[in-house]
Write an enzyme that holds these catalytic residues in place. Structure first.
Site, PDB file in Angstrom:
ATOM      1  N   SER A 129     -35.804  31.628   8.781  1.00 39.19           N
ATOM      2  CA  SER A 129     -35.348  32.872   8.166  1.00 39.19           C
ATOM      3  C   SER A 129     -36.177  33.141   6.915  1.00 39.19           C
ATOM      4  O   SER A 129     -36.326  32.269   6.057  1.00 39.19           O
ATOM      5  CB  SER A 129     -33.866  32.757   7.804  1.00 39.19           C
ATOM      6  OG  SER A 129     -33.391  33.960   7.241  1.00 39.19           O
ATOM      7  N   LYS A 141     -35.109  39.345   6.767  1.00 39.19           N
ATOM      8  CA  LYS A 141     -33.995  40.079   6.190  1.00 39.19           C
ATOM      9  C   LYS A 141     -34.422  41.527   5.960  1.00 39.19           C
ATOM     10  O   LYS A 141     -35.542  41.790   5.501  1.00 39.19           O
ATOM     11  CB  LYS A 141     -33.569  39.453   4.867  1.00 39.19           C
ATOM     12  CG  LYS A 141     -33.088  38.014   4.976  1.00 39.19           C
ATOM     13  CD  LYS A 141     -31.741  37.930   5.657  1.00 39.19           C
ATOM     14  CE  LYS A 141     -31.209  36.498   5.662  1.00 39.19           C
ATOM     15  NZ  LYS A 141     -29.849  36.402   6.231  1.00 39.19           N
ATOM     16  N   ASP A 165     -22.535  38.190  13.480  1.00 38.32           N
ATOM     17  CA  ASP A 165     -22.476  36.992  12.639  1.00 38.32           C
ATOM     18  C   ASP A 165     -21.152  37.004  11.893  1.00 38.32           C
ATOM     19  O   ASP A 165     -20.163  36.430  12.336  1.00 38.32           O
ATOM     20  CB  ASP A 165     -23.676  37.007  11.684  1.00 38.32           C
ATOM     21  CG  ASP A 165     -23.662  35.898  10.639  1.00 38.32           C
ATOM     22  OD1 ASP A 165     -22.744  35.058  10.654  1.00 38.32           O
ATOM     23  OD2 ASP A 165     -24.559  35.872   9.780  1.00 38.32           O
ATOM     24  N   LYS A 186     -22.004  30.004  13.254  1.00 40.20           N
ATOM     25  CA  LYS A 186     -22.095  29.151  12.080  1.00 40.20           C
ATOM     26  C   LYS A 186     -20.831  28.321  12.020  1.00 40.20           C
ATOM     27  O   LYS A 186     -19.717  28.864  11.996  1.00 40.20           O
ATOM     28  CB  LYS A 186     -22.265  29.985  10.812  1.00 40.20           C
ATOM     29  CG  LYS A 186     -23.599  30.719  10.739  1.00 40.20           C
ATOM     30  CD  LYS A 186     -23.681  31.618   9.517  1.00 40.20           C
ATOM     31  CE  LYS A 186     -25.043  32.318   9.467  1.00 40.20           C
ATOM     32  NZ  LYS A 186     -25.070  33.361   8.408  1.00 40.20           N
ATOM     33  N   LYS A 232     -37.133  35.243  11.659  1.00 36.40           N
ATOM     34  CA  LYS A 232     -36.089  36.200  11.291  1.00 36.40           C
ATOM     35  C   LYS A 232     -36.398  36.743   9.912  1.00 36.40           C
ATOM     36  O   LYS A 232     -36.631  35.967   8.975  1.00 36.40           O
ATOM     37  CB  LYS A 232     -34.710  35.538  11.291  1.00 36.40           C
ATOM     38  CG  LYS A 232     -33.590  36.501  10.886  1.00 36.40           C
ATOM     39  CD  LYS A 232     -32.214  35.873  11.038  1.00 36.40           C
ATOM     40  CE  LYS A 232     -31.830  35.022   9.863  1.00 36.40           C
ATOM     41  NZ  LYS A 232     -30.425  34.564   9.947  1.00 36.40           N
ATOM     42  N   ASP A 275     -32.309  40.687  10.316  1.00 34.01           N
ATOM     43  CA  ASP A 275     -30.945  40.403   9.865  1.00 34.01           C
ATOM     44  C   ASP A 275     -30.599  41.353   8.725  1.00 34.01           C
ATOM     45  O   ASP A 275     -31.232  41.339   7.672  1.00 34.01           O
ATOM     46  CB  ASP A 275     -30.845  38.950   9.401  1.00 34.01           C
ATOM     47  CG  ASP A 275     -29.434  38.565   8.995  1.00 34.01           C
ATOM     48  OD1 ASP A 275     -28.513  39.380   9.158  1.00 34.01           O
ATOM     49  OD2 ASP A 275     -29.250  37.430   8.513  1.00 34.01           O
ATOM     50  N   GLU A 281     -29.304  41.645  13.647  1.00 27.74           N
ATOM     51  CA  GLU A 281     -28.107  40.871  13.323  1.00 27.74           C
ATOM     52  C   GLU A 281     -27.235  41.592  12.307  1.00 27.74           C
ATOM     53  O   GLU A 281     -27.706  42.008  11.259  1.00 27.74           O
ATOM     54  CB  GLU A 281     -28.524  39.493  12.783  1.00 27.74           C
ATOM     55  CG  GLU A 281     -27.350  38.582  12.486  1.00 27.74           C
ATOM     56  CD  GLU A 281     -27.798  37.243  11.926  1.00 27.74           C
ATOM     57  OE1 GLU A 281     -26.912  36.465  11.516  1.00 27.74           O
ATOM     58  OE2 GLU A 281     -29.005  36.967  11.898  1.00 27.74           O
ATOM     59  N   GLY A 341     -27.834  29.511   9.832  1.00 32.04           N
ATOM     60  CA  GLY A 341     -27.869  28.585   8.712  1.00 32.04           C
ATOM     61  C   GLY A 341     -27.234  29.169   7.464  1.00 32.04           C
ATOM     62  O   GLY A 341     -27.196  30.383   7.279  1.00 32.04           O
TER      63      GLY A 341
END
Length: 383
Positions: A136, A164, A239, A263, A162, A189, A214, A291
């Site tokens: 990430s 953000k 998520d 998670k 991934k 994400d 996400e 994570g």
């Protein structure tokens, strides 16, 4: 399995690099490490994933300590635990507080596996010997810095990137990434940064051939996500919205997502994680393990759950050296050619470095089940 003692240690670790998302930047991580000791003399280990502010969810490190100390540990002392799966029912008296529940439950799962002389992955029903690793990438100060980080991670062997995103750090950034890296496995994400008013804007992301987007909408939503998914070609991944197997079932049946990020801390532990895995497997919805900037103990639990068959997408399970100058386990989690090989040794497969954990602990409490006593130790370290 008879638990004789629970020890809580509150530690703080500095991240190697700041990690920025749409909700804020983290520079360090406070963690509650849980040690569950059995009559056998063996110890199992768990780790709280909460942060100091209620940004990701309503829990914090301080509320975790309170809930574990004042409610969960006393509930454990009421009667023996025959199997870690029993803990879900035992803790049902306490609503929510999933991170706190997962930390204690994880320690007991580790103890259970060690007393059976089997790996945690095996007692959970895992079948894999190695897992694919994704990474990430937080929001960066410049586009160039982001591209350089991605290039570095690809050279290190990561099998999924991934990034953000948030409004004004999305279309232009993803277009640039795809220009430089047209074939990589890429996902975005959003950490709840958008609303249904952004449907047309989010539809523009379809052109980038993303594995998934996400959690673009609200943290507690599955209705609007279904409306959004109907308008997008790109799969949505939930998520924050998923806290239980029932949440997963409802989201899938509504069409709110085509992928789920699991998670362990968010759903209350490994037992509920297994239930979510089974629901997704039955419905044909792939899983991956997210994570929460875990240290080595929490990371080892993530690896164990990822060994289950329906975790078919690379997770946020980067090795220890990606986050920490020195981790709290030995050996540290390492990656080879984009894979982490699962340990076959009993329990989580990594030995907590107790000397290091004690050195960086500034609060500690031990509860002795046999004598019904507790001892606390608070240092004067400022945080």
């Amino acid at each position: 399995m008879e638990i004789t003692r629970i020890t809580l240690r509150h530690i703080k670790m500095d991240l190697l690099y700041p990690f920025t998302t749409s909700v804020g930047t983290e520079y360090d991580k406070e963690i509650i490490v849980v040690e569950a000791t059995g009559k056998s003399g063996k110890s199992g280990w768990g780790e709280s994933v909460s942060i100091v502010q209620p940004m990701y969810n309503e829990e914090t490190v301080q509320t975790n300590w309170h809930i574990m100390n004042d409610f969960l540990i006393p509930l454990l002392m009421k009667a023996p635990i025959n199997h870690p799966d029993d803990i879900t029912e035992r803790f049902s008296f306490v609503r929510g507080n999933f991170n706190a529940k997962a930390a204690i439950e994880g320690a007991i799962w580790d103890l259970y596996a060690k007393e059976k002389n089997e790996s945690l992955a095996k007692v959970l029903g895992g079948t894999k010997e190695k897992i694919e690793v994704g990474v990430s990438v937080g929001i960066q100060t410049t586009e160039l810095k982001l591209l350089q980080q991605i290039e570095n991670y690809l050279q290190e062997g990561y099998r999924r990137i991934k990034v953000k995103i948030k409004p004004e750090w999305d279309i232009k950034i993803l277009k640039s990434i795809r220009k430089h890296f047209p074939q990589i496995n890429l996902m975005a994400d959003a950490n709840c940064a958008y609303t249904l008013n952004d449907i047309d804007h989010l539809r523009a992301l379809d052109e980038f051939n993303l594995m998934m987007i996400e959690q673009p909408l609200a943290h507690d939503d599955i209705i609007d996500h279904a409306k959004l998914q109907a308008k997008l070609e790109t799969p949505l991944c939930l998520d924050e919205s998923i806290h239980s197997a029932e949440d997963a079932r409802k989201a899938i049946e509504l069409g709110s997502c085509r992928i789920i990020n699991l998670k362990i801390g968010r759903v209350g532990g490994l037992t509920e994680s297994k239930k979510i895995h089974d629901v997704c497997l039955e419905k044909g919805v792939p899983l991956w393990c997210g994570g929460m900037l875990e240290a080595g103990i929490g990371r080892a639990h993530n690896l164990a759950i990822t060994s289950l068959a329906n975790f078919t997408l690379p997770g946020d399970t980067a090795p220890s050296a990606h986050y920490w100058k020195k981790d709290i386990i030995s050996p540290e989690v390492e990656m080879k050619d984009g894979y982490i090989y699962l340990p076959a040794t009993p329990g989580i497969g990594y030995e907590p470095n107790l000397d290091m954990i004690e050195e960086i602990s500034f609060r500690k409490k031990t509860v002795d089940f046999e004598n019904s006593t507790s001892k606390s130790c608070d240092s004067q370290i400022q945080i």
